[in-house]
Design a protein around this motif. Sequence first.
Motif, PDB file in Angstrom:
ATOM      1  N   ASP A  99       1.031  -1.482  -0.396  1.00 36.09           N
ATOM      2  CA  ASP A  99       0.278   0.241   0.245  1.00 36.09           C
ATOM      3  C   ASP A  99       1.171   1.709   0.172  1.00 36.09           C
ATOM      4  OD1 ASP A  99      -2.977  -1.009   0.500  1.00 36.09           O
ATOM      5  OD2 ASP A  99      -2.169  -2.317   1.224  1.00 36.09           O
ATOM      6  N   HIS A 101       0.595   3.733  -2.177  1.00 40.11           N
ATOM      7  CA  HIS A 101      -0.460   4.631  -2.686  1.00 40.11           C
ATOM      8  C   HIS A 101       0.747   5.744  -3.091  1.00 40.11           C
ATOM      9  CE1 HIS A 101      -4.203   3.124  -1.687  1.00 40.11           C
ATOM     10  NE2 HIS A 101      -3.765   2.329  -0.978  1.00 40.11           N
ATOM     11  N   ASP A 136      -1.477  -2.222  -4.360  1.00 41.47           N
ATOM     12  CA  ASP A 136      -1.628  -0.171  -4.535  1.00 41.47           C
ATOM     13  C   ASP A 136      -0.959  -0.134  -4.464  1.00 41.47           C
ATOM     14  OD1 ASP A 136      -4.316  -1.155  -4.336  1.00 41.47           O
ATOM     15  OD2 ASP A 136      -4.981  -0.361  -2.130  1.00 41.47           O
ATOM     16  N   TYR A 139      -2.542   5.233  -6.705  1.00 47.11           N
ATOM     17  CA  TYR A 139      -3.243   5.353  -6.105  1.00 47.11           C
ATOM     18  C   TYR A 139      -3.915   6.506  -6.818  1.00 47.11           C
ATOM     19  CZ  TYR A 139      -7.299   6.888  -3.059  1.00 47.11           C
ATOM     20  OH  TYR A 139      -8.353   7.226  -1.680  1.00 47.11           O
ATOM     21  N   ASN A 150      -2.876   6.079 -13.487  1.00 46.91           N
ATOM     22  CA  ASN A 150      -1.855   5.289 -12.410  1.00 46.91           C
ATOM     23  C   ASN A 150      -0.651   4.341 -13.134  1.00 46.91           C
ATOM     24  OD1 ASN A 150      -2.830   3.785 -15.332  1.00 46.91           O
ATOM     25  ND2 ASN A 150      -3.619   1.752 -13.979  1.00 46.91           N
ATOM     26  N   HIS A 175      -6.417  -0.830  -5.716  1.00 46.73           N
ATOM     27  CA  HIS A 175      -6.585   0.703  -6.287  1.00 46.73           C
ATOM     28  C   HIS A 175      -5.808   1.096  -7.584  1.00 46.73           C
ATOM     29  CE1 HIS A 175      -9.155   3.236  -3.443  1.00 46.73           C
ATOM     30  NE2 HIS A 175      -8.530   2.026  -2.441  1.00 46.73           N
ATOM     31  N   ASP A 386       1.121   4.333   3.225  1.00 43.37           N
ATOM     32  CA  ASP A 386       0.148   5.575   3.560  1.00 43.37           C
ATOM     33  C   ASP A 386       0.696   6.007   3.577  1.00 43.37           C
ATOM     34  OD1 ASP A 386      -1.993   6.657   1.994  1.00 43.37           O
ATOM     35  OD2 ASP A 386      -3.292   5.354   3.317  1.00 43.37           O
ATOM     36  N   ALA A 389      -4.215   7.998   0.868  1.00 40.33           N
ATOM     37  CA  ALA A 389      -4.989   7.684   0.934  1.00 40.33           C
ATOM     38  C   ALA A 389      -6.703   8.052   1.970  1.00 40.33           C
ATOM     39  CB  ALA A 389      -5.293   5.860   0.125  1.00 40.33           C
TER      40      ALA A 389
END
Length: 442
Positions: A99, A101, A136, A139, A150, A175, A386, A389
């Motif tokens: 994650d 992101h 992920d 994001y 992306n 995501h 992250d 997010a």
Amino acid sequence: MTEEKISEKMLETDKKQIKAQKRKKRRRRAKRFFIGFVVTVLAVILITAAVNVVVYKSLVNKVKNFDTVECEKLNYEYYDNGCMNIYTDRGLKVVQITDVHIGAGWMSVGKDTMAVNAVSAMLTAEKPDLVIVTGDVAYPVPFQAGTLNNKTAVTVFAEMMEKMGVYWVYCFGNHDTEIYSYCSREQIVNYLDSEKYPHCLLQKGPEDVDGYGNQVINIVNSDGVITRTIITLDSHTYPKGELTSIFGRYDNLHQNQVDWYGKTVDEANAKNKAAISSLDKKTQEKYKGYETVPTSLFFHIPLTEYKDAWDEYVANSFKDGGNVECKYGTVGEEGDAICCGMNEDNMFEKILEKKSTDTVFCGHDHLNTFSIKYKGVYLTYGMSIDYLAYYGIYKLGSQRGCTVINIDENGAIDYTPESYYQDKYVSYFEKETVEMQKLGNH
């Protein structure tokens, strides 16, 4: 015709002309407004696109400042689509990153810098043989990132890993390829599986299995024995008929993936039996028990058994017993949420049937950090990266880090969650100050 009637007719004509003129004016005003609106929208789009190009290039330039990691060259070969062997007699050090992101847009550039800064600091210190990213990386949510692209986020991450010289594989998260984002999973795989990124070991995977990045990584020693198999899976995005995460419902692993997993385990076991039988009798004794290859699974969205395990642990008043034994961590999501797939699947049942998999690693729930042994299988959340997010998460730090996984020469596995905010992780850019908040009730 009388003079009075002529006058009335002229007056009526004048009124019609005035109304016609007013209608023309209204149409002209509407036309000017529409043209102005279109021009404004196009100008905003063009300016945003131009700014995002500058932001993207600045992020790429930043990651190219990171040092190359001093780690041994990985000895590997592909033997089928989505299948590879890593040859080593010393085991393997794996770092799970999840994650990240990266928005890669004008609204997220500051937080994106923090994210790549954290990843590079931890990998530089850990010097892993392999990084497994459980979803992920990207994001592309426009009201937080300022872009729908992306591919730029994935490129920033890939450029960083290539500059650092670290091998990595990638399990897609929900995501990474939103319905409104520029590139599909297939396009991302094709982009990363190229000569430009030789340190990215991502492959599309079998054609007859749903998703992209369903892969098998066997750790093979000089006797030809598989000491451990790593399997990565695409846990998909949202249930059929739903296009975004707005409802908080997520897809499950599909049945043909479960079947493929079972077949993969059987094939690894068969290879080991053949390899062991070819050795001399004395050496064969060394490999008793290796007819069943120990296996680790990696994907993004947790199995429903993560929730079952945590619910039982809570029912036990946060004490080990019954089917559960907590290795570490807690649930930090609001309402003790575990955002698993909304439907049942047969993966965990297949895991128990095959008696091969001892560890499962996922991401997705950024504030959940636990590792629980459930019915003999460790179910583990990776520490997340992250900054973008979750609202305000860039100010918090207890959940941020990586999971360091050590697989020894015999295939035995051990792992620890590592906080980014340790002194051993020295970042290229200044490390932010955060609140080390209390997570959950345990």
